[in-house]
Design an enzyme around this catalytic site. Structure first.
Site, PDB file in Angstrom:
ATOM      1  NE  ARG A 198     -11.247  -5.943  18.352  1.00  0.00           N
ATOM      2  CZ  ARG A 198     -10.276  -6.030  17.544  1.00  0.00           C
ATOM      3  NH1 ARG A 198     -10.109  -6.686  16.344  1.00  0.00           N
ATOM      4  NH2 ARG A 198      -9.516  -4.653  17.575  1.00  0.00           N
TER       5      ARG A 198
ATOM      6  CD  GLU B  37      -2.742  -0.648   2.476  1.00  0.00           C
ATOM      7  OE1 GLU B  37      -2.505  -0.006   3.482  1.00  0.00           O
ATOM      8  OE2 GLU B  37      -3.988  -1.443   2.745  1.00  0.00           O
TER       9      GLU B  37
HETATM   10  C1  MV4 Z   1      -1.002   2.542   7.574  1.00  0.00           C
HETATM   11  C2  MV4 Z   1      -0.454   3.711   7.636  1.00  0.00           C
HETATM   12  C3  MV4 Z   1      -0.140   4.378   6.705  1.00  0.00           C
HETATM   13  N1  MV4 Z   1      -0.405   4.037   5.385  1.00  0.00           N
HETATM   14  N2  MV4 Z   1      -1.246   1.923   5.897  1.00  0.00           N
HETATM   15  C4  MV4 Z   1      -1.521   0.985  11.846  1.00  0.00           C
HETATM   16  C5  MV4 Z   1      -2.589   0.051  12.301  1.00  0.00           C
HETATM   17  C6  MV4 Z   1      -3.291  -0.740  11.270  1.00  0.00           C
HETATM   18  N3  MV4 Z   1      -4.669  -0.944  11.564  1.00  0.00           N
HETATM   19  C7  MV4 Z   1      -2.861   0.366  10.187  1.00  0.00           C
HETATM   20  N4  MV4 Z   1      -1.963   1.299  10.513  1.00  0.00           N
HETATM   21  C8  MV4 Z   1      -1.583   2.006   9.532  1.00  0.00           C
HETATM   22  N5  MV4 Z   1      -1.573   1.797   8.283  1.00  0.00           N
HETATM   23  C9  MV4 Z   1      -0.758   2.818   5.123  1.00  0.00           C
HETATM   24  N6  MV4 Z   1      -0.943   2.516   3.683  1.00  0.00           N
HETATM   25  C10 MV4 Z   1      -0.314   4.188   9.032  1.00  0.00           C
HETATM   26  C11 MV4 Z   1      -0.998   3.244   9.860  1.00  0.00           C
HETATM   27  C12 MV4 Z   1      -1.073   3.838  11.163  1.00  0.00           C
HETATM   28  C13 MV4 Z   1       0.169   4.179  11.983  1.00  0.00           C
HETATM   29  C14 MV4 Z   1       1.397   4.168  11.547  1.00  0.00           C
HETATM   30  C15 MV4 Z   1       2.399   4.428  11.963  1.00  0.00           C
HETATM   31  C16 MV4 Z   1       2.474   5.016  13.350  1.00  0.00           C
HETATM   32  C17 MV4 Z   1       1.154   5.148  13.948  1.00  0.00           C
HETATM   33  C18 MV4 Z   1       0.335   4.898  13.276  1.00  0.00           C
HETATM   34  C19 MV4 Z   1      -0.999   4.809  13.761  1.00  0.00           C
HETATM   35  C20 MV4 Z   1      -2.199   4.543  13.454  1.00  0.00           C
HETATM   36  C21 MV4 Z   1      -2.084   4.053  12.080  1.00  0.00           C
END
Ligand code: MV4
Length: 620
Positions: A293, A201
């Site tokens: 959930r 992604e």
């Molecule tokens: C991401 C993203 C940025 N780009 N995907 C983290 C938990 C999961 N459910 C999805 N997450 C993320 N996916 C893409 N393509 C950023 C997050 C993200 C995150 C990343 C780094 C540090 C903190 C974060 C907090 C929430 C989500």
């Protein structure tokens, strides 16, 4: 679809929380527990309790056969899985239904539809739900993945198709790192999830994590209950959650809500679910995954909607239509939740174990604490070390924020180190206070360990002095009013040692929460809890075991690998041992240049906190 007796296949705060609503609605409740949880409050609260096995989750809370056996022997006719454990296991949901038990959750097929990220994304794209641009195809060769990653453009996220909640996810920023990241991610995914399938992604940086609460009944009604903002996460563990999101207005809420409802509809959803989105700084939003959930952070939605989501789950499970239509849902004020953990934020967030000596949740206006605690309960190494969720509701975000901050100050939790003080600092950070924290927040800002203040040392010494003054007759105390001789008290915090001289006049305001635990005194001052060791009657630190070439286990855990051999020369900072605790691997490093003399453990061995693992001789 009628049922009378609900088995809650979970533990801790969520088991208690589910049972409270179930009892209030007139249901009988059955708790299941491992040996480690026999004294837990939720077990006492249940109408019946069944032991399911020893402490390890594989032989208790994750063991489908044992849970189903408990359901059968207790006569339960419904199962609530809580969150974690078996809650998103479609085979468990199917097994419940096959046994004639009502599974209080979505249909197995809906759980399965969201269980694989690649398949889920393809379905969401078909349903018109916006997804992060990327690759979720069948060709899983290194060459195909690398080519697709370059097409998507760096930075790119490599995610395990079978992962979730950020598990098995890595960010690639440089082309040079791409192949290595793909290979490592695949290997890790194979061992963690039993499938090496990956998706790619575009990495959306500086985004917000915004998730929509949805609810579906069995009559074709699907609605949403607004969003929660969970941008403040550390290693994909949520730290603060709030509703509504400071970045979402009514129009955006309507559009994201519609997308979430479409996602639930297309997979034939039932019950409570959460659709996770990333909200970019440009206002565009993208589907990430769906959690099938009830979530940990559901109380912030309850606070602003005034609804009981567990009640809704039970009503849907017994075949009722949703109590409200979309246009009847009202959002009132603002709510913020923090997760209070037994962990040390100033030592790499190491999980802490041990007895909670004193537990007094706060009870101010607009404050709710969901927990499974009582005085004397032990935080064991077997489970997640969350102590409680503290939630504050207010008419404005600022009111909720200040109420929560005060509630954390008023919460008394003495025993293992917690993140309470760290949470108070986060809530007080100007960027969070302004509602501007994004997913980058905890990566950008550092929160160094606070110094133990002069007042704190004096307070600890004064409290110890008062305690001994109360225990010993006046002539032995070393002072009289006529003879104000100062009493020496030697204290240590970690490797810092102080000799204090306490005079009766110094003993000013000792009105602070404290607990004496053997030779230690745990003292809370203004929300900062510090454990002082009383060394007044102990030999000096240098003469004690430790601090001298002995590597000790920093916590209970399992030895994953041993990186050195006896006789080997090592340098300061070199990893000697990898210890796994609470699913996290900790690299234990040499504190000095040395030669390894002996290794006291084997790979795979379970060790307890402070066990000596490696003995070294200093090489200088
Ligand atoms: C991401 C993203 C940025 N780009 N995907 C983290 C938990 C999961 N459910 C999805 N997450 C993320 N996916 C893409 N393509 C950023 C997050 C993200 C995150 C990343 C780094 C540090 C903190 C974060 C907090 C929430 C989500």
């Amino acid at each position: 679809m009628t049922f009378r007796k609900i088995l809650v296949a979970n533990r801790g705060e969520i088991a208690w929380r589910v049972m409270r609503t179930a009892k209030a609605m007139g249901y009988r409740t059955v708790a299941v527990h491992s040996d480690a949880d026999k004294d837990a409050p939720h077990v006492a609260f249940a109408d019946e309790a069944m032991r399911i096995g020893p402490p390890p989750v594989g032989e208790s809370y994750l063991d489908v056969k044992r849970i189903l056996y408990a359901a059968r022997t207790s006569g339960a006719d419904a199962v609530h899985p809580g969150y974690g454990f078996l809650s998103e296991n479609d085979a468990f949901a199917a097994a419940c239904e096959k046994m004639g038990l009502v599974f209080i959750g979505p249909p197995p097929a809906a759980i399965a539809a969201m269980g694989n990220k690649a398949a889920a994304k393809r379905r969401m794209i078909d349903a018109g739900v916006p997804c992060v641009p990327g690759y979720q195809g069948a060709d899983q060769s290194d060459a195909a993945l690398a080519k697709e990653a370059r097409k998507v453009g760096l930075p790119v996220m490599v995610k395990a198709a079978a992962g979730g909640g950020g598990r098995g996810m890595r960010l690639v920023e440089r082309d040079d790192d791409l192949l290595e990241a793909i290979r490592t991610a695949r290997t890790e995914a194979e061992s963690a999830f039993g499938s090496g399938e990956l998706i790619l992604e575009k990495a959306v940086v500086n985004a917000r994590h915004v998730e929509i609460q949805v609810f579906a009944d069995t009559h074709g009604n699907v609605i949403h209950l607004g969003e929660r903002d969970c941008s403040v996460q550390r290693r994909h563990q949520k730290v603060i959650e709030e509703a509504p999101s400071p970045a979402v207005d009514a129009e955006l809420r309507r559009r994201m809500g519609e997308a979430a409802v479409a996602a639930a509809r297309t997979i034939g959803y039932r019950g409570a679910g959460t659709v996770e989105f990333l909200l970019g700084s440009d206002g565009a939003f993208y589907f990430l995954e769906m959690n099938t959930r009830l979530q940990v952070e559901h109380p912030v939605t309850e606070a602003i909607t005034g609804l009981d989501l567990v009640e809704w789950q039970l009503r849907v499970a017994r075949g009722e239509t949703l109590p409200l239509a979309q246009d009847q849902v009202r959002l009132d004020g603002h709510a913020i939740e923090v997760r209070l953990y037994a962990e040390d934020p100033y030592a790499g967030f190491l999980p802490q174990t041990g007895r909670i000596d004193v537990w007094r949740p706060a009870d101010g206006a607009g404050v709710r604490t969901d927990h499974g605690m009582k005085d004397g309960l032990v935080i064991s190494p077997f489970y997640d070390p969350m102590i409680a969720k503290v939630i504050a509701h207010g008419s404005t975000r600022e009111e909720a924020r200040t109420r929560l901050s005060q509630a954390l100050r008023d919460t008394i939790v003495l025993g293992p180190t917690t993140n309470r003080h760290f949470l108070i600092r986060l809530l007080g950070h100007p960027e969070f206070a302004a509602g501007k924290a994004t997913t980058a927040f905890l990566g950008i800002h550092s929160f160094p360990a606070p110094d133990v203040s002069e007042a704190h040392w004096t307070l600890a010494a004064s409290l110890l002095w008062q305690q001994s003054a109360a225990r010993f007759p006046a002539p032995l105390r070393g002072w009289r009013n006529s003879n104000p001789e100062p009493t020496p008290i030697k204290l240590a915090v970690g490797d810092r040692e102080r000799l204090l001289h306490i005079r009766p006049d110094d003993v000013a305001n000792t009105n602070a929460p404290f607990y004496i635990d053997g030779n230690d005194i745990i003292v809370d001052l203004d929300g900062h809890t510090v454990r002082f060791q009383d060394r007044t009657y102990l030999p000096p630190a240098s003469a004690q075991a430790g601090g001298d070439g002995k590597l000790r286990a920093p916590m209970d855990g399992r030895i994953v690998s041993i990186k050195v051999d006896a006789g080997e020369k090592v340098v300061r900072g070199q990893t000697l041992i990898v210890l796994e605790a609470m699913k996290i691997q900790h690299q234990l490093k040499a504190a000095l240049d040395a030669t390894v003399e002996s290794i006291a453990v084997k790979e795979g061995q379970q060790v307890s906190n402070r066990t000596i693992l490696v003995t070294m001789a200093s090489s200088d």
